[in-house]
Design a protein around this motif. Structure first.
Motif, PDB file in Angstrom:
ATOM      1  N   LYS A   1      63.391  64.872  -6.028  1.00  0.00           N
ATOM      2  CA  LYS A   1      64.129  65.610  -4.999  1.00  0.00           C
ATOM      3  C   LYS A   1      63.444  65.430  -3.642  1.00  0.00           C
ATOM      4  O   LYS A   1      64.103  65.276  -2.616  1.00  0.00           O
ATOM      5  CB  LYS A   1      64.228  67.097  -5.349  1.00  0.00           C
ATOM      6  CG  LYS A   1      65.196  67.365  -6.485  1.00  0.00           C
ATOM      7  CD  LYS A   1      65.305  68.844  -6.789  1.00  0.00           C
ATOM      8  CE  LYS A   1      66.250  69.084  -7.961  1.00  0.00           C
ATOM      9  NZ  LYS A   1      66.393  70.498  -8.286  1.00  0.00           N
ATOM     10  N   LYS A   2      62.116  65.433  -3.652  1.00  0.00           N
ATOM     11  CA  LYS A   2      61.376  65.210  -2.408  1.00  0.00           C
ATOM     12  C   LYS A   2      61.626  63.802  -1.881  1.00  0.00           C
ATOM     13  O   LYS A   2      61.696  63.593  -0.668  1.00  0.00           O
ATOM     14  CB  LYS A   2      59.888  65.470  -2.623  1.00  0.00           C
ATOM     15  CG  LYS A   2      59.588  66.943  -2.778  1.00  0.00           C
ATOM     16  CD  LYS A   2      58.120  67.211  -2.976  1.00  0.00           C
ATOM     17  CE  LYS A   2      57.908  68.708  -3.181  1.00  0.00           C
ATOM     18  NZ  LYS A   2      56.515  69.034  -3.425  1.00  0.00           N
TER      19      LYS A   2
ATOM     20  N   LEU B   1      64.731  63.915   0.011  1.00  0.00           N
ATOM     21  CA  LEU B   1      64.500  64.495   1.339  1.00  0.00           C
ATOM     22  C   LEU B   1      63.884  63.467   2.287  1.00  0.00           C
ATOM     23  O   LEU B   1      64.252  63.389   3.455  1.00  0.00           O
ATOM     24  CB  LEU B   1      63.592  65.724   1.235  1.00  0.00           C
ATOM     25  CG  LEU B   1      64.260  66.993   0.730  1.00  0.00           C
ATOM     26  CD1 LEU B   1      63.216  68.059   0.420  1.00  0.00           C
ATOM     27  CD2 LEU B   1      65.269  67.509   1.734  1.00  0.00           C
TER      28      LEU B   1
ATOM     29  N   TYR C   1      70.943  67.006  -1.477  1.00  0.00           N
ATOM     30  CA  TYR C   1      71.895  66.974  -2.592  1.00  0.00           C
ATOM     31  C   TYR C   1      73.091  66.097  -2.243  1.00  0.00           C
ATOM     32  O   TYR C   1      73.546  65.291  -3.062  1.00  0.00           O
ATOM     33  CB  TYR C   1      72.370  68.382  -2.961  1.00  0.00           C
ATOM     34  CG  TYR C   1      73.479  68.349  -3.984  1.00  0.00           C
ATOM     35  CD1 TYR C   1      73.204  68.132  -5.326  1.00  0.00           C
ATOM     36  CD2 TYR C   1      74.803  68.491  -3.591  1.00  0.00           C
ATOM     37  CE1 TYR C   1      74.222  68.069  -6.267  1.00  0.00           C
ATOM     38  CE2 TYR C   1      75.831  68.425  -4.524  1.00  0.00           C
ATOM     39  CZ  TYR C   1      75.534  68.215  -5.856  1.00  0.00           C
ATOM     40  OH  TYR C   1      76.542  68.136  -6.773  1.00  0.00           O
TER      41      TYR C   1
ATOM     42  N   GLU D   1      67.880  71.067   1.625  1.00  0.00           N
ATOM     43  CA  GLU D   1      68.129  70.781   0.213  1.00  0.00           C
ATOM     44  C   GLU D   1      69.608  70.475  -0.007  1.00  0.00           C
ATOM     45  O   GLU D   1      69.953  69.597  -0.794  1.00  0.00           O
ATOM     46  CB  GLU D   1      67.687  71.937  -0.671  1.00  0.00           C
ATOM     47  CG  GLU D   1      67.733  71.582  -2.146  1.00  0.00           C
ATOM     48  CD  GLU D   1      67.162  72.663  -3.040  1.00  0.00           C
ATOM     49  OE1 GLU D   1      67.656  72.786  -4.165  1.00  0.00           O
ATOM     50  OE2 GLU D   1      66.236  73.376  -2.613  1.00  0.00           O
TER      51      GLU D   1
ATOM     52  N   GLU E   1      61.148  67.465  -9.353  1.00  0.00           N
ATOM     53  CA  GLU E   1      60.892  67.893  -7.967  1.00  0.00           C
ATOM     54  C   GLU E   1      60.418  66.727  -7.103  1.00  0.00           C
ATOM     55  O   GLU E   1      60.797  66.626  -5.941  1.00  0.00           O
ATOM     56  CB  GLU E   1      59.864  69.029  -7.927  1.00  0.00           C
ATOM     57  CG  GLU E   1      60.443  70.378  -8.302  1.00  0.00           C
ATOM     58  CD  GLU E   1      61.607  70.812  -7.417  1.00  0.00           C
ATOM     59  OE1 GLU E   1      61.510  70.709  -6.176  1.00  0.00           O
ATOM     60  OE2 GLU E   1      62.624  71.253  -7.976  1.00  0.00           O
TER      61      GLU E   1
END
Length: 87
Positions: A56-57, A60, A17, A13, A53
């Motif tokens: 954010k995935k 990743l 970021y 994470e 979320e």
């Protein structure tokens, strides 16, 4: 040296970021050229906190794709070096 808050965030994470931060920095600088570093950092942090979320995935996933690309480059570089040693 990492701050205490950094050690509580999972490494993947943190890396996602950092990718988000690098993507957003120029955009925010262009939108707010008069902002100082603290204001820019705060805007990026707020952007990350409010990011869905699923987004954010996505960060990743981008990170994994980039890392896979780097690994392939490393392997190719190593193979090239090894071939050069045999001359």
């Amino acid at each position: 040296m990492e701050s205490k808050s950094d050690t509580n965030i999972p490494l993947d994470e943190q890396s996602a970021y950092k990718l988000f931060e690098s993507e957003q920095l120029d955009k925010i600088k262009n939108e707010h050229p008069d902002w100082n570093q603290k204001e820019l950092t705060s805007a990026i942090q707020i952007g990350w906190i409010t990011l869905e979320e699923s987004d954010k995935k996505d960060q990743l996933r981008k990170l994994v794709q980039q890392n896979d690309g780097y690994r392939k480059e490393d392997v190719q570089f190593t193979e090239t070096e090894m071939m050069g040693e045999g001359k």
